[in-house]
Write a protein that holds these residues in place. Structure first.
Motif, short mmCIF file in Angstrom:
data_model
loop_
_atom_site.label_atom_id
_atom_site.label_comp_id
_atom_site.label_asym_id
_atom_site.label_seq_id
_atom_site.Cartn_x
_atom_site.Cartn_y
_atom_site.Cartn_z
N LEU A 1 0.83 -1.20 0.00
CA LEU A 1 0.00 0.00 0.00
C LEU A 1 0.86 1.25 0.00
CD1 LEU A 1 -2.87 -0.76 2.55
CD2 LEU A 1 -2.97 -0.86 0.08
N ASP A 2 1.90 1.25 0.85
CA ASP A 2 2.79 2.41 0.92
C ASP A 2 3.46 2.69 -0.42
OD1 ASP A 2 2.09 2.36 3.55
OD2 ASP A 2 4.03 1.67 4.30
N ALA A 3 3.79 1.63 -1.15
CA ALA A 3 4.51 1.78 -2.41
C ALA A 3 3.61 2.32 -3.52
CB ALA A 3 5.11 0.44 -2.83
N MET A 4 2.31 2.24 -3.35
CA MET A 4 1.37 2.72 -4.38
C MET A 4 1.14 4.21 -4.16
SD MET A 4 -1.16 -0.61 -4.12
CE MET A 4 -2.22 -0.25 -5.51
N GLU A 5 2.12 5.00 -4.52
CA GLU A 5 2.14 6.41 -4.16
C GLU A 5 1.13 7.26 -4.92
OE1 GLU A 5 6.13 7.74 -4.62
OE2 GLU A 5 6.89 6.60 -2.90
N SER A 6 0.74 6.84 -6.11
CA SER A 6 -0.18 7.65 -6.92
C SER A 6 -1.56 7.03 -7.06
CB SER A 6 0.42 7.88 -8.32
OG SER A 6 0.59 6.64 -9.00
N VAL A 7 -1.78 5.91 -6.38
CA VAL A 7 -3.04 5.17 -6.50
C VAL A 7 -3.71 5.06 -5.14
CG1 VAL A 7 -4.10 2.96 -7.11
CG2 VAL A 7 -2.20 3.84 -8.46
N PRO A 8 -4.90 5.62 -4.96
CA PRO A 8 -5.62 5.40 -3.69
C PRO A 8 -5.92 3.91 -3.53
CG PRO A 8 -6.58 7.22 -4.93
CD PRO A 8 -5.62 6.54 -5.86
N ALA A 9 -5.59 3.36 -2.37
CA ALA A 9 -5.78 1.92 -2.15
C ALA A 9 -6.19 1.67 -0.71
CB ALA A 9 -4.51 1.15 -2.48
N LEU A 10 -7.11 0.71 -0.53
CA LEU A 10 -7.64 0.32 0.78
C LEU A 10 -7.63 -1.20 0.88
CD1 LEU A 10 -10.92 2.43 0.64
CD2 LEU A 10 -8.93 3.05 2.02
N VAL A 11 -7.51 -1.70 2.09
CA VAL A 11 -7.78 -3.11 2.36
C VAL A 11 -9.06 -3.15 3.21
CG1 VAL A 11 -7.01 -5.24 3.45
CG2 VAL A 11 -5.36 -3.79 2.25
N VAL A 12 -10.06 -3.86 2.69
CA VAL A 12 -11.38 -3.92 3.31
C VAL A 12 -11.65 -5.34 3.79
CG1 VAL A 12 -13.85 -3.50 2.97
CG2 VAL A 12 -12.17 -2.05 1.83
N GLY A 13 -12.22 -5.46 4.99
CA GLY A 13 -12.53 -6.75 5.57
C GLY A 13 -13.95 -7.20 5.30
N ARG A 14 -14.35 -8.31 5.96
CA ARG A 14 -15.62 -8.95 5.64
C ARG A 14 -16.82 -8.10 6.05
NH1 ARG A 14 -14.30 -11.99 10.37
NH2 ARG A 14 -13.02 -13.34 9.09
N ARG A 15 -16.66 -7.23 7.04
CA ARG A 15 -17.78 -6.37 7.46
C ARG A 15 -17.69 -4.99 6.82
NH1 ARG A 15 -15.14 -8.13 12.12
NH2 ARG A 15 -15.99 -10.10 12.93
N MET A 16 -16.88 -4.88 5.77
CA MET A 16 -16.60 -3.61 5.11
C MET A 16 -15.80 -2.66 6.00
SD MET A 16 -19.82 -2.90 2.61
CE MET A 16 -18.68 -2.22 1.40
N ASP A 17 -15.08 -3.24 6.98
CA ASP A 17 -14.16 -2.45 7.79
C ASP A 17 -12.96 -2.06 6.94
OD1 ASP A 17 -15.61 -2.62 10.23
OD2 ASP A 17 -14.86 -4.66 10.50
#
Length: 299
Positions: free
Chosen positions: A115-131
Motif C-alpha cells: 500500500l505504501d509503495a502505491m504512491e499515486s493510486v488510492p488503495a484500501l484493504v477492506v474486511g468482511r464487514r466492510m471495515d
C-alpha cells in the motif's frame, strides 16, 4: 441471523421480480393475486414438485441437493453471486464459518508495505464487514482522515449511511448505497453467526431508514470492478476506475480496493493534484496508535 428465514425471504424476493413473460410462460387473466411468478410456475420451471419447492421457500433447506439448487437458480435467473448466496443459505458450512469469525482480521506487513509503495493510486484493504483495515496516503486524501476516526467508524457502510459527507463525495450516492447493502447481505449469508456483523446491520437499521429499505430488498453482490464518480472538496468531480482484488493468504475475506484514472483524463490531473496534499506527512499504516474523533464522523 436466522438462515431459514433468510432463505425463505430471499427466494420470495427473487420469485417476485420475475413475470411469466420473462420466462416464456403465458399470463392468463388480467389480474394476478401475487407479484411475479407463482410457486407452481417456479416449480414447473425448475422441474421439482410444488410441495418440495414450497418447503424450501418456507425455509426448510435440509438435505437439499446441489442439483435442485442449481435448477431453482436457473429458473429464478440468478446471477453467479445470487446463486452462491442461495447455496450459503441452504447449505451453510458451519465449521469453516465459525473458525473464520473467531479470528480478528489483520493485514500482514508485506501487504501494508505494498500500500505504501502505491504512491499515486488510492488503495484500501477492506474486511468482511466492510471495515477499512488499512489505507495509503492517497486513500486518506481521497476518502478522509482515517487515523483521526475511531476504529469502529473506519467502516464503509457506516461512512455511506451515517456520514453526511458521503452524500457529497459519491455523486451517485444511491448506487453506492445499494452496492454497500448488497455486499453486507452477501457477507451475512456467509457469516450469519458473526455478532459484530449483526450488530452493524442492527445499528444501521435503527439509524437509517434508507438502509432498512434497501436491506429488505435482499439484493446481493460481490465486490467487483467498475467506475465511481466522486466529488472531492479540493479537486472537484472526477470519474475513477476501481478494482477489487481478493488477497491471497490465510484470510480469504480481505479485499484490496484500488482507484485509478484513465491516462490523460481530467480525473488523472485531479489525482495528481490530490497527490500533493499532505505530501510531507508520513504514510499511514494500519494501527490504532492515533486516537481521536473526527468532527463529522458517524456518531
Amino acid at each position: 441471523m436466522d438462515l431459514s428465514a433468510e432463505l425463505s425471504e430471499f427466494l420470495r424476493s427473487r420469485r417476485a421480480r420475475l413475470k411469466p413473460q420473462d420466462v416464456g410462460l403465458p399470463e392468463f387473466g388480467r389480474h394476478r393475486r401475487v407479484p411475479g411468478l407463482r410457486r407452481e410456475e417456479l416449480a414447473q420451471l425448475a422441474g421439482v414438485s410444488v410441495a418440495y419447492y414450497t418447503r424450501l421457500e418456507q425455509g426448510n433447506g435440509r438435505n437439499v441437493s446441489m442439483e435442485v439448487l442449481d435448477a431453482i437458480a436457473r429458473a429464478l435467473r440468478l446471477s453467479d453471486t445470487e446463486r452462491a448466496h442461495l447455496t450459503h443459505l441452504a447449505r451453510p458450512t458451519v465449521k469453516k464459518r465459525q473458525r473464520a469469525i473467531s479470528r480478528p482480521q489483520q493485514v500482514r506487513p508485506g501487504l501494508a508495505q505494498l500500500l505504501d509503495a502505491m504512491e499515486s493510486v488510492p488503495a484500501l484493504v477492506v474486511g468482511r464487514r466492510m471495515d477499512v483495515l488499512a489505507w495509503n496516503r492517497m486513500a486518506r486524501a481521497l476518502f478522509g482522515d482515517f487515523p483521526a476516526w475511531e476504529p469502529r467508524d473506519r467502516n464503509m457502510a457506516r461512512m455511506v449511511f451515517l456520514d453526511a459527507n458521503a452524500r457529497d463525495l459519491y455523486v451517485d450516492w444511491e448506487c453506492k448505497a445499494v452496492e454497500v447493502v448488497s455486499v453486507l447481505r452477501l457477507c451475512a449469508g456467509l457469516y450469519p453467526d458473526d455478532p459484530e456483523l449483526m450488530a452493524l446491520v442492527g445499528e444501521l437499521s435503527v439509524r437509517s431508514e434508507e438502509f432498512r429499505s434497501l436491506w429488505a430488498a435482499h439484493t446481493v453482490t460481490d465486490k467487483g470492478h467498475g467506475r465511481k464518480r466522486l466529488r472531492h472538496p479540493l479537486v472537484g468531480e472526477m470519474t475513477l476506475q476501481y478494482e477489487s482484488l481478493k488477497v491471497s493468504g490465510d484470510d480469504p475475506d480481505l479485499v484490496l480496493v484500488t482507484y485509478h484514472a484513465e491516462p490523460g483524463s481530467p480525473a488523472a490531473d485531479a489525482l495528481r493534484l490530490l497527490a500533493q496534499w499532505g505530501v510531507d506527512e508520513p504514510v499511514d499504516v494500519p494501527g490504532d496508535a492515533q486516537q481521536g474523533v473526527r468532527k463529522d464522523a458517524p456518531k
